[in-house]
Design a protein around this motif. Structure first.
Motif, mmCIF file in Angstrom:
data_model
loop_
_atom_site.group_PDB
_atom_site.id
_atom_site.type_symbol
_atom_site.label_atom_id
_atom_site.label_comp_id
_atom_site.label_asym_id
_atom_site.label_seq_id
_atom_site.Cartn_x
_atom_site.Cartn_y
_atom_site.Cartn_z
ATOM 1 N N SER A 95 1.304 -10.367 -4.187
ATOM 2 C CA SER A 95 0.112 -9.829 -4.842
ATOM 3 C C SER A 95 -0.073 -8.352 -4.522
ATOM 4 O O SER A 95 -0.625 -7.601 -5.327
ATOM 5 C CB SER A 95 -1.119 -10.625 -4.410
ATOM 6 N N LYS A 96 0.364 -7.930 -3.341
ATOM 7 C CA LYS A 96 0.367 -6.511 -2.982
ATOM 8 C C LYS A 96 1.420 -6.271 -1.914
ATOM 9 O O LYS A 96 1.818 -7.201 -1.204
ATOM 10 C CB LYS A 96 -1.020 -6.045 -2.515
ATOM 11 N N VAL A 97 1.846 -5.022 -1.829
ATOM 12 C CA VAL A 97 2.895 -4.637 -0.885
ATOM 13 C C VAL A 97 2.301 -3.666 0.121
ATOM 14 O O VAL A 97 1.784 -2.603 -0.250
ATOM 15 C CB VAL A 97 4.097 -3.994 -1.608
ATOM 16 N N LEU A 98 2.368 -4.036 1.399
ATOM 17 C CA LEU A 98 1.804 -3.252 2.483
ATOM 18 C C LEU A 98 2.918 -2.785 3.413
ATOM 19 O O LEU A 98 3.998 -3.370 3.451
ATOM 20 C CB LEU A 98 0.800 -4.094 3.273
ATOM 21 N N GLY A 99 2.642 -1.740 4.174
ATOM 22 C CA GLY A 99 3.611 -1.269 5.155
ATOM 23 C C GLY A 99 2.913 -0.811 6.415
ATOM 24 O O GLY A 99 1.796 -0.286 6.353
ATOM 25 N N LEU A 100 3.570 -1.024 7.553
ATOM 26 C CA LEU A 100 3.063 -0.536 8.834
ATOM 27 C C LEU A 100 4.256 -0.054 9.642
ATOM 28 O O LEU A 100 5.250 -0.768 9.793
ATOM 29 C CB LEU A 100 2.309 -1.635 9.577
ATOM 30 N N GLY A 101 4.150 1.169 10.141
ATOM 31 C CA GLY A 101 5.221 1.714 10.962
ATOM 32 C C GLY A 101 4.669 2.557 12.082
ATOM 33 O O GLY A 101 3.593 3.160 11.959
ATOM 34 N N TYR A 102 5.413 2.593 13.185
ATOM 35 C CA TYR A 102 5.017 3.378 14.354
ATOM 36 C C TYR A 102 6.108 4.378 14.700
ATOM 37 O O TYR A 102 7.290 4.001 14.778
ATOM 38 C CB TYR A 102 4.758 2.443 15.538
ATOM 39 N N SER A 103 5.728 5.638 14.878
ATOM 40 C CA SER A 103 6.641 6.682 15.351
ATOM 41 C C SER A 103 7.844 6.782 14.398
ATOM 42 O O SER A 103 7.655 7.083 13.217
ATOM 43 C CB SER A 103 7.034 6.391 16.798
ATOM 44 N N ASN A 104 9.054 6.527 14.850
ATOM 45 C CA ASN A 104 10.209 6.604 13.953
ATOM 46 C C ASN A 104 10.066 5.651 12.766
ATOM 47 O O ASN A 104 10.485 5.962 11.653
ATOM 48 C CB ASN A 104 11.496 6.315 14.726
ATOM 49 N N GLY A 105 9.446 4.502 13.004
ATOM 50 C CA GLY A 105 9.200 3.563 11.908
ATOM 51 C C GLY A 105 8.212 4.101 10.891
ATOM 52 O O GLY A 105 8.353 3.873 9.682
ATOM 53 N N ALA A 106 7.189 4.832 11.370
ATOM 54 C CA ALA A 106 6.248 5.479 10.447
ATOM 55 C C ALA A 106 6.954 6.558 9.641
ATOM 56 O O ALA A 106 6.653 6.771 8.463
ATOM 57 C CB ALA A 106 5.074 6.076 11.218
ATOM 58 N N ASN A 107 7.916 7.227 10.264
ATOM 59 C CA ASN A 107 8.628 8.312 9.572
ATOM 60 C C ASN A 107 9.511 7.783 8.448
ATOM 61 O O ASN A 107 9.545 8.363 7.359
ATOM 62 C CB ASN A 107 9.453 9.110 10.574
#
Length: 200
Positions: A95-107
């Motif tokens: 129904s929706k696409v979300l993302g969460l990243g930290y540090s290198n993952g956020a980049n």
């Protein structure tokens, strides 16, 4: 390039929201997996493992120094991650696409967004550092939360503010939540991420 190793879990319903999870340097696909089940209850989860090793620490792309990115490698691995995310979305039809990243993952998450602004409905970028000017993009209807430490030695406050301004200028609903520390993740930003993702 070999396919990503990843951990996944199905959602509570066939079209549950789908959240992609991107670990920091030295983390792996387990870093945020259980946490995401608390941040977005009932969601499907996909957590790809970074496929670059920096002295044994897993990352999503190479760098030549702190805050100095191998831009050719970043472009190559951003394209591969974009393909991976699109394939997982196509399989699940969420129904929706979300993302969460930290540090290198956020980049890497931010880099995917720059090139594919249609892909994520809402993202949480925790302590990102984008030391280059992103391209113009159309983020209308998309939402971004940046969380940051006011005294982060790796991701300076000015860079965090510039990234939020970039997303706003290009049409996203973007906001920033600060804590008074450095590069570490603190409880107040996790609470902000949960409220943001629940409302998205």
């Amino acid at each position: 390039m070999a396919p990503y190793q990843f951990r996944s879990a199905e959602g509570a319903a066939a079209n549950s929201p789908l959240i992609f999870l991107f670990h920091g340097t030295g983390g792996d696909e387990n870093q945020f997996f259980d946490l995401a089940g608390e941040l977005v209850p009932g969601s499907a989860r996909v957590a790809p493992r970074g496929d670059v090793s920096e002295h044994g620490a897993l990352r999503y792309f190479r760098r030549t120094g702190e805050g100095v990115y191998d831009m050719a490698d970043l472009a190559l691995r951003t394209a591969a991650m974009t393909d991976f995310v699109r394939a997982e979305v196509a399989k699940r039809q969420p129904s929706k696409v979300l993302g969460l990243g930290y540090s290198n993952g956020a980049n890497i998450l931010a880099s995917v967004q720059f090139g594919a602004p249609d892909l994520f409905d809402a993202t949480v970028l925790m302590h990102p550092l984008i030391p280059f000017t992103p391209p113009k993009a159309a983020f209308g209807g998309r939402k971004v939360l940046v969380t940051a430490g006011q005294y982060d030695p790796i991701a300076p406050a000015g860079a965090s503010e510039a990234l939020v301004d970039y997303f706003k200028t290009n049409g996203a609903g973007a906001e920033i939540v600060w804590h008074n520390g450095g590069h570490e993740i603190r409880q107040e930003e996790l609470l902000a991420a949960r409220a943001f993702l629940t409302a998205s």
